[in-house]
Write an enzyme that holds these catalytic residues in place. Sequence first.
Site, PDB file in Angstrom:
ATOM      1  N   ARG A 141       0.815  -1.219   0.000  1.00  0.00           N
ATOM      2  CA  ARG A 141       0.000   0.000   0.000  1.00  0.00           C
ATOM      3  C   ARG A 141       0.846   1.266   0.000  1.00  0.00           C
ATOM      4  NH1 ARG A 141      -3.228  -1.412   5.239  1.00  0.00           N
ATOM      5  NH2 ARG A 141      -1.059  -1.853   5.665  1.00  0.00           N
TER       6      ARG A 141
ATOM      7  N   LYS B  27       3.431 -19.179   5.076  1.00  0.00           N
ATOM      8  CA  LYS B  27       2.772 -19.736   6.253  1.00  0.00           C
ATOM      9  C   LYS B  27       2.320 -18.586   7.164  1.00  0.00           C
ATOM     10  CE  LYS B  27       5.554 -20.363  10.202  1.00  0.00           C
ATOM     11  NZ  LYS B  27       6.149 -21.102  11.239  1.00  0.00           N
TER      12      LYS B  27
ATOM     13  N   HIS C  69       9.671 -23.138   4.649  1.00  0.00           N
ATOM     14  CA  HIS C  69      11.073 -22.892   4.317  1.00  0.00           C
ATOM     15  C   HIS C  69      11.988 -24.012   4.815  1.00  0.00           C
ATOM     16  CE1 HIS C  69      11.111 -21.061   8.342  1.00  0.00           C
ATOM     17  NE2 HIS C  69      12.384 -21.417   8.359  1.00  0.00           N
TER      18      HIS C  69
ATOM     19  N   LYS D 275      15.898 -26.246   3.094  1.00  0.00           N
ATOM     20  CA  LYS D 275      17.221 -26.384   3.722  1.00  0.00           C
ATOM     21  C   LYS D 275      17.983 -27.521   3.063  1.00  0.00           C
ATOM     22  CE  LYS D 275      15.975 -24.620   8.278  1.00  0.00           C
ATOM     23  NZ  LYS D 275      16.951 -23.583   8.557  1.00  0.00           N
TER      24      LYS D 275
ATOM     25  N   GLU E 169      15.055 -23.562  20.174  1.00  0.00           N
ATOM     26  CA  GLU E 169      15.443 -22.162  19.962  1.00  0.00           C
ATOM     27  C   GLU E 169      15.846 -21.543  21.298  1.00  0.00           C
ATOM     28  OE1 GLU E 169      12.833 -20.048  16.846  1.00  0.00           O
ATOM     29  OE2 GLU E 169      11.519 -21.478  17.822  1.00  0.00           O
TER      30      GLU E 169
ATOM     31  N   ASP F 204       2.772 -23.589  15.294  1.00  0.00           N
ATOM     32  CA  ASP F 204       3.899 -22.860  14.703  1.00  0.00           C
ATOM     33  C   ASP F 204       4.977 -23.799  14.138  1.00  0.00           C
ATOM     34  OD1 ASP F 204       5.105 -20.341  14.168  1.00  0.00           O
ATOM     35  OD2 ASP F 204       6.540 -20.718  15.782  1.00  0.00           O
TER      36      ASP F 204
ATOM     37  N   HIS G 121       6.651 -27.585   9.931  1.00  0.00           N
ATOM     38  CA  HIS G 121       8.064 -27.947   9.748  1.00  0.00           C
ATOM     39  C   HIS G 121       8.382 -29.356  10.237  1.00  0.00           C
ATOM     40  CE1 HIS G 121       8.307 -23.788   8.978  1.00  0.00           C
ATOM     41  NE2 HIS G 121       8.443 -23.373  10.215  1.00  0.00           N
TER      42      HIS G 121
HETATM   43  P1  NAP Z   1       4.862  -7.449   7.780  1.00  0.00           P
HETATM   44  O1  NAP Z   1       6.243  -7.040   8.131  1.00  0.00           O
HETATM   45  O2  NAP Z   1       3.726  -7.026   8.647  1.00  0.00           O
HETATM   46  O3  NAP Z   1       4.591  -6.946   6.295  1.00  0.00           O
HETATM   47  C1  NAP Z   1       3.318  -7.022   5.703  1.00  0.00           C
HETATM   48  C2  NAP Z   1       3.401  -6.484   4.283  1.00  0.00           C
HETATM   49  O4  NAP Z   1       2.092  -6.515   3.718  1.00  0.00           O
HETATM   50  C3  NAP Z   1       3.883  -5.053   4.193  1.00  0.00           C
HETATM   51  O5  NAP Z   1       4.678  -4.935   3.040  1.00  0.00           O
HETATM   52  C4  NAP Z   1       2.601  -4.264   4.042  1.00  0.00           C
HETATM   53  O6  NAP Z   1       2.926  -3.071   3.376  1.00  0.00           O
HETATM   54  C5  NAP Z   1       1.808  -5.230   3.193  1.00  0.00           C
HETATM   55  N1  NAP Z   1       0.359  -5.044   3.294  1.00  0.00           N
HETATM   56  C6  NAP Z   1      -0.383  -4.981   4.434  1.00  0.00           C
HETATM   57  N2  NAP Z   1      -1.676  -4.798   4.123  1.00  0.00           N
HETATM   58  C7  NAP Z   1      -1.754  -4.723   2.765  1.00  0.00           C
HETATM   59  C8  NAP Z   1      -2.815  -4.525   1.845  1.00  0.00           C
HETATM   60  N3  NAP Z   1      -4.079  -4.343   2.244  1.00  0.00           N
HETATM   61  N4  NAP Z   1      -2.527  -4.519   0.532  1.00  0.00           N
HETATM   62  C9  NAP Z   1      -1.244  -4.685   0.100  1.00  0.00           C
HETATM   63  N5  NAP Z   1      -0.202  -4.868   0.926  1.00  0.00           N
HETATM   64  C10 NAP Z   1      -0.457  -4.884   2.238  1.00  0.00           C
HETATM   65  O7  NAP Z   1       4.729  -9.036   7.645  1.00  0.00           O
HETATM   66  P2  NAP Z   1       5.889 -10.077   7.331  1.00  0.00           P
HETATM   67  O8  NAP Z   1       6.560 -10.436   8.599  1.00  0.00           O
HETATM   68  O9  NAP Z   1       6.718  -9.596   6.186  1.00  0.00           O
HETATM   69  O10 NAP Z   1       5.038 -11.359   6.902  1.00  0.00           O
HETATM   70  C11 NAP Z   1       4.418 -11.489   5.633  1.00  0.00           C
HETATM   71  C12 NAP Z   1       3.811 -12.889   5.530  1.00  0.00           C
HETATM   72  O11 NAP Z   1       4.856 -13.848   5.663  1.00  0.00           O
HETATM   73  C13 NAP Z   1       2.808 -13.219   6.634  1.00  0.00           C
HETATM   74  O12 NAP Z   1       1.841 -14.093   6.113  1.00  0.00           O
HETATM   75  C14 NAP Z   1       3.649 -13.978   7.672  1.00  0.00           C
HETATM   76  O13 NAP Z   1       2.872 -14.852   8.430  1.00  0.00           O
HETATM   77  C15 NAP Z   1       4.582 -14.733   6.744  1.00  0.00           C
HETATM   78  N6  NAP Z   1       5.842 -15.122   7.367  1.00  0.00           N
HETATM   79  C16 NAP Z   1       6.706 -14.175   7.837  1.00  0.00           C
HETATM   80  C17 NAP Z   1       7.916 -14.570   8.398  1.00  0.00           C
HETATM   81  C18 NAP Z   1       8.897 -13.560   8.902  1.00  0.00           C
HETATM   82  O14 NAP Z   1       9.963 -13.984   9.349  1.00  0.00           O
HETATM   83  N7  NAP Z   1       8.609 -12.275   8.860  1.00  0.00           N
HETATM   84  C19 NAP Z   1       8.247 -15.925   8.482  1.00  0.00           C
HETATM   85  C20 NAP Z   1       7.347 -16.875   7.969  1.00  0.00           C
HETATM   86  C21 NAP Z   1       6.156 -16.447   7.410  1.00  0.00           C
HETATM   87  P3  NAP Z   1       2.024  -1.750   3.412  1.00  0.00           P
HETATM   88  O15 NAP Z   1       1.754  -1.433   4.842  1.00  0.00           O
HETATM   89  O16 NAP Z   1       2.871  -0.751   2.703  1.00  0.00           O
HETATM   90  O17 NAP Z   1       0.784  -2.076   2.656  1.00  0.00           O
END
Ligand code: NAP
Length: 481
Positions: free
Chosen positions: A51, A147, A177, A181, A215, A234, A239
């Site tokens: 966004r 996930k 992920h 590995k 962990e 989780d 995993h």
């Molecule tokens: P995050 O840091 O909260 O980022 C969310 C992203 O989605 C941001 O780029 C946000 O950008 C965008 N977003 C939010 N609402 C939106 C909308 N209505 N339209 C378009 N874009 C939107 O989350 P994250 O940690 O990167 O995680 C992303 C996904 O990966 C999730 O499903 C999470 O469960 C999964 N995941 C994350 C990790 C990790 O280590 N972070 C590990 C495994 C899985 P804007 O605010 O600019 O829209």
Amino acid sequence: MVSRVIPVEDFDLVIFGATGDLAHRKILPGLFRRFEAGQIPPSSRIIGAARTEQDDDAFRAETLQAICEHTTVRKDDPRLAEFLQLLGYVAIDAKGEGGWQALKDRMRKGAVHAFYFSVAPALFGDIAERLAGRGIADANSRIVVEKPFGRDLASARALNATLAQHFDEHQIYRIDHYLGKETVQNLMAVRFANVLFEPLWNAQYIDHVQITVAETVGVAGRGSYYDKSGAIRDMIQNHMMQLLCLIAMEPPYHFDPDAVRDEKLKVIRALERVEPVDIVRGQYQGKGADYLADAGDRDSRTESYVAMKVRISNWRWQGTPFYLRTGKKLRARTSEIAITFKEPPHSIFDDSGTPKANELVIRLQPNEGMNLKVMIKEPGPGGMRLVQVPLDMSFADALGADGADMPDAYERLIMDVIRGNQTLFMRGDEVEAAWAWTDPIINAWEDSKRRPEPYDPGSSGPEEALRLMHRDNRRWREIRG
Ligand code: NAP
């Protein structure tokens, strides 16, 4: 040993959630590393979408900063400047109407089209619908979903059904992920590319299997998020279930995505229901770290640790238990699979010490590698005395410099998406079967009044978990980093 880099086809990859944590820490740095390695054609395009209103240059600056923060690359590295030229950005709200035509205009004919949904799962349906409905994605496009894939069977089914309205199963790449590995894939190589192990890989020769993912970190900072899931959702449902499948599955007829996933599915379907007596939940509680404080809920019954005994009801594994344990704030950070073979049925060595059971330990982290414990004669004079020694192989040592430079799981998986290879991605029926097994465990717990067992931060987990093993005359392996 020189690893071969086979370039992928020219592609357009759209990352929804490109401004988020996962994109910054894993996806964009991973793509840069593959570009640096010569695997990504310079004509390819990586388009960020979220966004936040910004132009291509602002997204490039943001990506530069993210890559420098999460890799060892320097800001002035000329390869980084080249990589940034692949990037573009379109401001899109997944639930809104703006930006989609601009995205469509950027997609090139003839390139592989992939869409990475690195956003909250609640947005998957909105994005899928708009991509398909507006003709941005077609029958050859691929989507990658992160996930968690549901939080129970009903929500996973609903998510599968939503995606299936717009994409065929062969277009959907559900990321776990762990499957990317190096060592996890090596499980298949070790089992199915050697004659040594497979004849022994059954209940007749294997006493039990231990799978540990420990962990040292707690959940501070993301406690309220974690508290809605807990260790079973989780780690176990995804995993650790995948690791168990790779250890327990029958040889697929071919290293082909559906052949491999068919065999994994059979394992999940053969899992017996886990009785409450075979499962221990814990919460870290002690000086310096307290789960309840981290979760922001003094009454939380969510587990930060779980240990369980799992039985697989089929010919191969009848009588061989699989013990799984995972937790936060434990003694060391380690992920490993330990296969303990049975003791020799008879010892010909009278006073030389009893031969101990062989053990094969496959380390996922740290220091990916394998260790096989074998009995030998203690060196030197003084007769025949037996001693157990490790045959140790670290993959980084064995593979030299290339080993240390092995691609991270995300790098490998994204390249597999572009190649159109789904072997290392979970199929919809696999995910549903995993939830179908996990749901009764979670529901029985939610219906009970019990609280998780407390354990000291920096320990190996609750005492109860030790008793789970002692009851069977077995011991957990020490948790060591
Ligand atoms: P995050 O840091 O909260 O980022 C969310 C992203 O989605 C941001 O780029 C946000 O950008 C965008 N977003 C939010 N609402 C939106 C909308 N209505 N339209 C378009 N874009 C939107 O989350 P994250 O940690 O990167 O995680 C992303 C996904 O990966 C999730 O499903 C999470 O469960 C999964 N995941 C994350 C990790 C990790 O280590 N972070 C590990 C495994 C899985 P804007 O605010 O600019 O829209």
